[in-house]
Design an enzyme around this catalytic site. Structure first.
Site, PDB file in Angstrom:
ATOM      1  N   HIS A  86      -0.162   7.229  -3.930  1.00 17.28           N
ATOM      2  CA  HIS A  86      -0.526   5.886  -3.815  1.00 17.28           C
ATOM      3  C   HIS A  86      -1.413   5.238  -5.279  1.00 17.28           C
ATOM      4  O   HIS A  86      -0.842   4.093  -5.644  1.00 17.28           O
ATOM      5  CB  HIS A  86      -1.767   5.748  -2.706  1.00 17.28           C
ATOM      6  N   GLU A  87      -2.268   5.875  -5.359  1.00 18.14           N
ATOM      7  CA  GLU A  87      -2.855   5.248  -6.655  1.00 18.14           C
ATOM      8  C   GLU A  87      -2.281   5.281  -7.852  1.00 18.14           C
ATOM      9  O   GLU A  87      -2.356   4.495  -8.900  1.00 18.14           O
ATOM     10  CB  GLU A  87      -4.395   5.965  -6.983  1.00 18.14           C
ATOM     11  N   HIS A 107      -0.296   2.282  -8.236  1.00 20.40           N
ATOM     12  CA  HIS A 107      -1.003   1.191  -8.823  1.00 20.40           C
ATOM     13  C   HIS A 107      -1.092   1.451 -10.474  1.00 20.40           C
ATOM     14  O   HIS A 107      -1.010   0.499 -11.001  1.00 20.40           O
ATOM     15  CB  HIS A 107      -2.359   1.151  -8.060  1.00 20.40           C
ATOM     16  N   GLU A 112      -0.011  -3.872  -4.195  1.00 13.91           N
ATOM     17  CA  GLU A 112       0.125  -2.773  -3.201  1.00 13.91           C
ATOM     18  C   GLU A 112       1.615  -2.266  -2.989  1.00 13.91           C
ATOM     19  O   GLU A 112       1.824  -1.398  -2.385  1.00 13.91           O
ATOM     20  CB  GLU A 112      -0.333  -3.633  -1.812  1.00 13.91           C
TER      21      GLU A 112
END
Lengths: 507, 507
Positions: free
Chosen positions: A266-267, A270, A305
């Site tokens: 997830h990170e 980003h 996101e």
């Protein structure tokens, strides 16, 4: 971007604002990864001072003069040119901040410190009423803030516009209504299936193995460690200090392997967005959220996101990914995963299991957690829900949506940090990210026939290059919907997301 | 300190300056310990912007107005009260910065980037003339700077006053002449003694053991890890972000154990000073170098160095220390130190061995390295030594003082980073630190009969408490000589230092 002469002075002013805001980001990163306990005492003052300095630089007469000059200079350029956008966004930000008196900003900052401490205590004692007066104050100041920056239909509109310009209470209602209508039957169908085996996820996974696999995973997806690093924190986040220093964080739960794997994915998503911003935008308005006073290259919370969700869910939480990479994970944990097949692992990490906690939610229930929060915070903003009634309202909605009885406030209304830090209006961006991720992936898959084949072979650079040219490189030049229209031909549309969820969870 | 009402506005202004300078320090710490390679590109801009913002805040009309008000308000207070000193020091700093045009500051900052790159290349190729034009420019800009802030006898005076207010070319000449006269016979006597065994220092010492021992050492000396941390860097340093977040760094040389032990002890000494500053001075002028634009609690570079040298050399590089703690070191490295006695270890780490490199020098030759640099930089400042003649002059002085032939510029004139970062005039502070450390220790030992006994038992808290009450807590309230007079009854005096060296190295 060739900076036109009239922009030179403005860009110089904004570069300083960007420098100060990036410095604030370094201080925040440090406070959450490195800072010894003693440092907390003054770190808050340091960050607050930097934010105030950035605002003062933005509102100074020198910036105003440079902006006036720049506005005249870019008049003949195309409306969507970088130069015009720099001028437009800077003007908008200055107008925004002019509307908010310094006293209100100070009151919100002062409240944040007190409110966070109260929230921490309230959560540890699972007693909402320790925190309630501070939340009431937060709502009151947020309404003052909304009144300052202005709204026409709903005070929530003003708050949402800070995080996701273009969205309103009404637009969110439309989106969420159709999303909810599509989600509930998929959830029902998924819950009727037998639960897959998942015992192995809870075995003992030493941190070193998790870290080693996480780093390999991040690099596999294209994250450049020469321009980044991976550290440990309590609440994982990504932060950039310009595109060439983009840091991600994670946490290692020794007895639950998926937390760090999908958290890191997830990170990384980003991080890829920030690392992919056009180098020419470095230290400009197009890599700075001048309204939110935060140095970020991505164009909205929701767009950001979308990239984290895309890599986390569409790529890493996929059957294809684990068919390719489960053997590598097994090599990291031969004892713990020796009796598990790739298919079993995939099924375990996509099992559907409604629970109380948003950050632990599966893909089918996650958005229901978000909609509940949006319903509540919008009702707080218009006064139709008094703060004292919050726990009851929360628990009733969890019962309605997930058929669960909330056992205590810690696992209910007190679980999220957002409101205590003064963030009201940021929750919708999580669901917007999910919707946008699916819409973008759907378009890319349709338009590029070679993409699926590349993903089947683990060639993630093909996808990364598509995203870089279509989304990442543009930084904040285009607003989210404009960007989405350029990529997919239309604004936010929940259909591809519902189709993706249906395909993944009911077949 | 009870802040008098008239100081409130001034303290608020300076708190913001301190916040911004501490933020710059965090960015510097990060760049030297954590930052990925890519970050370097913009980090320099961010630090430069913060320094400029701090200066602008200091020179603003709001600060001026607050200072005027404060000056009137503190008129009746004692001359050495915190309040009077805050006002005095702030006024002095404002006058200092008013004398230096922004263009000169920018020119020096711009040169620093280019000069450092050239120095790095020159050193790697061991070719002084790659760096020479940049050094010439550095000297020229330093002379402009000296002319701006003013000097009467020697332009070097102006530069030294930035790092060590009160010292001049003339005062240093007096000090160094008597020091040199005392040092040379001690060095001669020490060199005539047979070299002790030192083979075991060069064995294989894995990093984990060095780090574990270093952390224990720092804590033993009183360094509070709740308000600090120890990290790895290339050129070790200490830096504080207020007294409650004081960080030290070290490096681990796998084949030379003393580097990290004495390096860590040295930085711990700096760290103790910062951790010991009066909490009431936090975010005030008394914890900020408003002239140097650097957030530091210690009163001068020399005073700071006195504390690092005191702990490094008087405490840790002592026979007593290793009699007490060598068994612990042995436990960390049983294989490497099994055949070594505490006395052998002590003798090995106090062996005298003239060499080319300052940072590797023993206690007897270290100050000769410093005096050589001071001789050279003062001659550069007054123009009596042209930059082109520098390598020849350097090598001749090394020959004169240490009877060594410098093999190449990398091990000669190019070894130090200081000049390439624009620092001219900081070298004397190292020797001042040595002299002051001995003078303070001599006084404490004379006045407090229990001190030696406490040190014999490893009770370092007794010494730390003496230093805290006499030196550390005062922060920047007293100038170095004033502080020294309060502690020892007189200004800088090399006699205790010479007596200490003679006792340690010739008996």
């Amino acid at each position: 971007m060739t900076p036109q002469a009239p922009l030179i002075a403005l860009n110089e002013r904004i570069a300083a604002v960007n420098d100060v805001l990036n410095a604030a980001s370094v201080l925040i990163w440090d406070s959450r990864t490195m800072m010894p306990a003693g440092g907390a005492e003054t770190r808050g003052c340091q960050i607050a001072t930097l934010t105030r300095v950035a605002r003062d630089l933005l509102l100074s007469s020198e910036t105003e003069a440079a902006l006036d000059e720049a506005e005249r200079g870019v008049e003949g350029l195309p409306e969507d040119s970088s130069e015009r956008r720099i001028v437009l966004q800077t003007r908008h930000a200055i107008e925004h901040h002019r509307q908010v008196p310094a006293a209100l900003i100070q009151a919100r900052a002062a409240l944040r410190t007190v409110a966070q401490a109260a929230w921490i205590e309230a959560r540890s004692k699972s007693d909402f009423f320790i925190y309630a007066p501070h939340l009431a104050e937060t709502v009151a100041l947020s309404r003052d803030y909304a009144d300052c920056i202005g709204w026409s239909e709903h005070p929530y509109d003003a708050m949402v516009s800070i995080y996701e310009p273009g969205e309103t209470a009404a637009s969110l209602k439309t989106l969420f209504t159709s999303l909810r209508a599509g989600l509930l039957p998929i959830l029902g169908a998924a819950r009727s299936q037998p639960a897959p085996r998942s015992d192995f996820l809870f075995r003992d996974y030493p941190e070193e193995g998790q870290r080693a696999f996480g780093l390999r995973l991040a690099e596999k997806l294209g994250y450049d460690l020469q321009r980044g690093r991976l550290d440990i924190t309590v609440h994982p986040f990504e932060v950039s200090f310009t595109r060439n220093d983009v840091r991600i964080t994670t946490r290692y739960n020794r007895n639950y392997l998926p937390a760090s794997i999908f958290g890191t994915a997830h990170e990384t998503g980003h991080g890829l967005y920030e690392q992919g911003v056009d180098p020419a935008y470095t230290r400009t308005t197009l890599a700075t959220d001048l309204v939110g006073l935060y140095a970020v290259g991505g164009t909205s919370f929701g767009a950001h996101e979308s990239q984290s969700r895309l890599w986390e869910n569409h790529i890493v939480r996929s059957r294809t990914f684990w068919r390719l990479h489960f053997p590598d994970l097994q090599r990291h944990f031969p004892d713990q995963l020796g009796d598990v097949s790739p298919e079993e692992f995939y099924r375990a990490v996509t099992r559907v299991e409604p629970g109380f906690i948003r950050v632990e939610a599966d893909e089918l229930t996650y958005d229901l957690h978000i909609m509940l929060r949006v319903e509540i915070e919008s009702a707080l903003m218009d006064g139709s829900l008094p703060v004292a009634d919050l726990p009851g309202a929360w628990n009733a909605l969890i019962k309605r949506d997930l058929d669960l009885d909330v056992p205590d406030d810690a696992r209910g209304v007190l679980q999220d940090v957002h409101w205590s830090t003064g963030y009201i209006g940021s929750f919708p961006t999580y669901t917007i990210g999910n919707v946008m991720a699916a819409q973008v992936m759907d378009t890319l898959r349709t338009q590029d026939e070679a993409l699926d084949a590349a993903l089947e072979e683990g060639k993630y650079a093909v996808l990364a290059e598509e995203l870089r040219t279509r989304i990442w490189q543009h930084g904040r030049r285009f607003a989210r919907d404009e960007l989405l229209e350029r990529v997919t031909g239309r604004g936010l549309d929940p259909k591809p997301y519902l189709a993706y969820l249906e395909g993944k969870y009911t077949r």
